[in-house]
Every structure is written in structure tokens, then in C-alpha cells.
Design a protein around this motif. Structure first.
Motif, PDB file in Angstrom:
ATOM      1  N   ALA A  70       0.841  -1.205   0.000  1.00 37.48           N
ATOM      2  CA  ALA A  70       0.000   0.000   0.000  1.00 37.48           C
ATOM      3  C   ALA A  70       0.874   1.253   0.000  1.00 37.48           C
ATOM      4  CB  ALA A  70      -0.941   0.002   1.206  1.00 37.48           C
ATOM      5  N   ALA A  71       1.917   1.262   0.819  1.00 40.63           N
ATOM      6  CA  ALA A  71       2.822   2.414   0.881  1.00 40.63           C
ATOM      7  C   ALA A  71       3.533   2.618  -0.455  1.00 40.63           C
ATOM      8  CB  ALA A  71       3.841   2.214   2.004  1.00 40.63           C
ATOM      9  N   LEU A  82      -5.606   5.232  -0.112  1.00 42.27           N
ATOM     10  CA  LEU A  82      -6.076   4.273  -1.105  1.00 42.27           C
ATOM     11  C   LEU A  82      -7.369   3.638  -0.612  1.00 42.27           C
ATOM     12  CD1 LEU A  82      -2.816   2.273  -1.909  1.00 42.27           C
ATOM     13  CD2 LEU A  82      -4.017   3.831  -3.459  1.00 42.27           C
ATOM     14  N   PRO A  83      -8.349   3.498  -1.493  1.00 44.81           N
ATOM     15  CA  PRO A  83      -9.522   2.715  -1.122  1.00 44.81           C
ATOM     16  C   PRO A  83      -9.136   1.237  -1.080  1.00 44.81           C
ATOM     17  CG  PRO A  83      -9.781   3.678  -3.311  1.00 44.81           C
ATOM     18  CD  PRO A  83      -8.454   4.101  -2.794  1.00 44.81           C
ATOM     19  N   ARG A  98      -1.028   7.894   7.029  1.00 43.56           N
ATOM     20  CA  ARG A  98      -0.991   8.072   8.484  1.00 43.56           C
ATOM     21  C   ARG A  98      -1.429   6.804   9.207  1.00 43.56           C
ATOM     22  NH1 ARG A  98      -3.460   9.899  13.130  1.00 43.56           N
ATOM     23  NH2 ARG A  98      -2.278  11.474  14.266  1.00 43.56           N
ATOM     24  N   ASP A  99      -2.436   6.099   8.671  1.00 45.47           N
ATOM     25  CA  ASP A  99      -2.866   4.825   9.263  1.00 45.47           C
ATOM     26  C   ASP A  99      -1.702   3.837   9.320  1.00 45.47           C
ATOM     27  OD1 ASP A  99      -5.526   5.686   9.509  1.00 45.47           O
ATOM     28  OD2 ASP A  99      -6.114   4.786   7.589  1.00 45.47           O
ATOM     29  N   ILE A 100      -0.938   3.772   8.244  1.00 44.11           N
ATOM     30  CA  ILE A 100       0.191   2.840   8.182  1.00 44.11           C
ATOM     31  C   ILE A 100       1.212   3.171   9.269  1.00 44.11           C
ATOM     32  CG2 ILE A 100       2.134   2.026   6.784  1.00 44.11           C
ATOM     33  CD1 ILE A 100       0.287   2.465   4.302  1.00 44.11           C
ATOM     34  N   VAL A 101       1.496   4.449   9.437  1.00 41.93           N
ATOM     35  CA  VAL A 101       2.491   4.866  10.430  1.00 41.93           C
ATOM     36  C   VAL A 101       1.970   4.689  11.851  1.00 41.93           C
ATOM     37  CG1 VAL A 101       3.785   6.838  11.332  1.00 41.93           C
ATOM     38  CG2 VAL A 101       3.648   6.461   8.862  1.00 41.93           C
ATOM     39  N   VAL A 102       0.779   5.211  12.133  1.00 45.87           N
ATOM     40  CA  VAL A 102       0.274   5.239  13.507  1.00 45.87           C
ATOM     41  C   VAL A 102      -0.292   3.891  13.964  1.00 45.87           C
ATOM     42  CG1 VAL A 102      -1.455   6.311  15.016  1.00 45.87           C
ATOM     43  CG2 VAL A 102      -0.158   7.717  13.407  1.00 45.87           C
ATOM     44  N   LYS A 103      -1.055   3.236  13.114  1.00 47.53           N
ATOM     45  CA  LYS A 103      -1.746   2.009  13.524  1.00 47.53           C
ATOM     46  C   LYS A 103      -0.964   0.732  13.261  1.00 47.53           C
ATOM     47  CE  LYS A 103      -6.286   4.078  12.826  1.00 47.53           C
ATOM     48  NZ  LYS A 103      -7.519   4.033  12.021  1.00 47.53           N
TER      49      LYS A 103
END
Length: 183
Positions: A70-71, A82-83, A98-103
Motif C-alpha cells: 500500500a505504501a 487508497l480505497p 498516516r494509518d500505516i504509520v500510527v496504527k
């Protein structure tokens, strides 16, 4: 002779139109009403539906794909979200950088082993024929900056802040930003 309205390439980003007649020109903010000797003119153009605002041609990431993929897709396409689509090509969620980094990364998870589906939460979307006000309300209520646009159960585009900045009057854009960022 009534004035002509032209829009120079750089003035669009500043939210202004260049209004000219045979003698001079002046730059004015979008959607202001200008009176030239009794001839009223409104700058800007209306956008009635989500389809008019959206950026078409959105590309999904499959729900089974990993977050490192995804990244890479986000990097290659120059996007921040991305959907997520399932095997039936239906929207399952959205994932942001941000989801990838934080979660994922900040929680100690491995992005090469975590799938997009693992982070897919809170599916929010708008129909292509929804009004601009409905799209803005959906984004404001959910405090999101990107909104998938759906037609016949398939994603056909995405509305982002950049799309709003290009198409909304300055006062409406400012109100949107205040409502999304202030809380």
C-alpha cells in the motif's frame, strides 16, 4: 463591450479570476459579484454533485495486500490514501499513509505482514449523484479529508481536500476546514 473573464494558470491556485476589458484588468476572489456599469457578473462556476468535485480514476488496493505494498502504491501514485476493495471489487474501507504509520509501525507491527483489510475501519462514502452539501456534510460529520464516490456499488472516484480547494468558494472551504480540523 462587456468584460471578458479569463483564468490565468497561476491565479487559479490563488483562488482568483482575472477580469479584463479592452483597457485594464483586476484580480478578484472567486464567487464575488462584480458590477461593471450595471452588468453584474459572478465569478466561479457551480458544482452540483459529488461527481463534479471528485477526482476520477481512483485505484484500489486489494484487501489481502500488505501495508508495505500500500505504501509503495501511494508513493508511486503520489497519493496519501487508497480505497480498499475486496475480491468482489466492492469498497471495504480506506487506508491512509498516516494509518500505516500510527496504527501499524508505531504499534510495533510489521507492514509486510499486516494487510490492508486489517486496518479497514469505518466505511464512509457518498453516492456520485449526492449534492456537494451532502458530500461536505459527510466529510465534516466524520472529520475525514478524503471521501470515496460510489456509483452502482463501485468506486468511481475520490473527493480530497485538493478537489475542494479547486472547486469551492473560499468561504465555504474555510468553513469546511474549521469543522474538520477544529475538533
Amino acid at each position: 463591450m462587456p468584460p471578458a473573464v479569463t483564468r490565468p494558470a497561476r491565479s487559479r491556485d490563488a483562488g482568483h479570476f482575472r477580469v479584463t476589458n479592452s483597457v485594464n484588468w483586476v484580480e478578484i476572489p472567486r464567487n464575488n459579484v462584480i458590477d461593471f456599469g450595471g452588468n453584474q457578473m459572478t465569478s466561479g462556476h457551480p458544482h452540483d454533485t459529488a461527481r463534479d468535485l471528485m477526482n476520477p480514476g481512483v485505484e484500489c488496493i486489494a484487501a489481502h495486500e500488505t501495508l508495505d505494498r500500500a505504501a509503495q502504491m501511494m508513493r508511486d501514485m503520489g497519493v496519501g490514501a487508497l480505497p480498499i476493495c475486496g475480491p468482489d471489487d466492492r469498497l471495504k474501507g480506506i487506508i491512509t499513509d498516516r494509518d500505516i504509520v500510527v496504527k501499524c509501525i508505531a504499534e510495533g507491527h510489521d507492514p509486510s505482514r499486516t494487510t490492508a483489510a486489517d486496518l479497514a475501519t469505518g466505511l464512509v462514502w457518498v453516492a456520485a449523484d449526492a449534492t456537494v452539501q451532502e458530500a461536505l456534510a459527510r466529510m465534516e460529520e466524520n472529520q475525514i479529508r478524503r471521501l470515496p464516490v460510489i456509483e452502482q456499488h463501485r468506486i468511481i472516484g475520490m473527493i480530497s481536500e485538493a478537489d475542494l480547494a479547486k472547486h469551492l468558494p473560499d468561504d465555504q472551504l474555510a468553513t469546511f476546514c474549521h469543522r474538520v480540523y477544529a475538533s
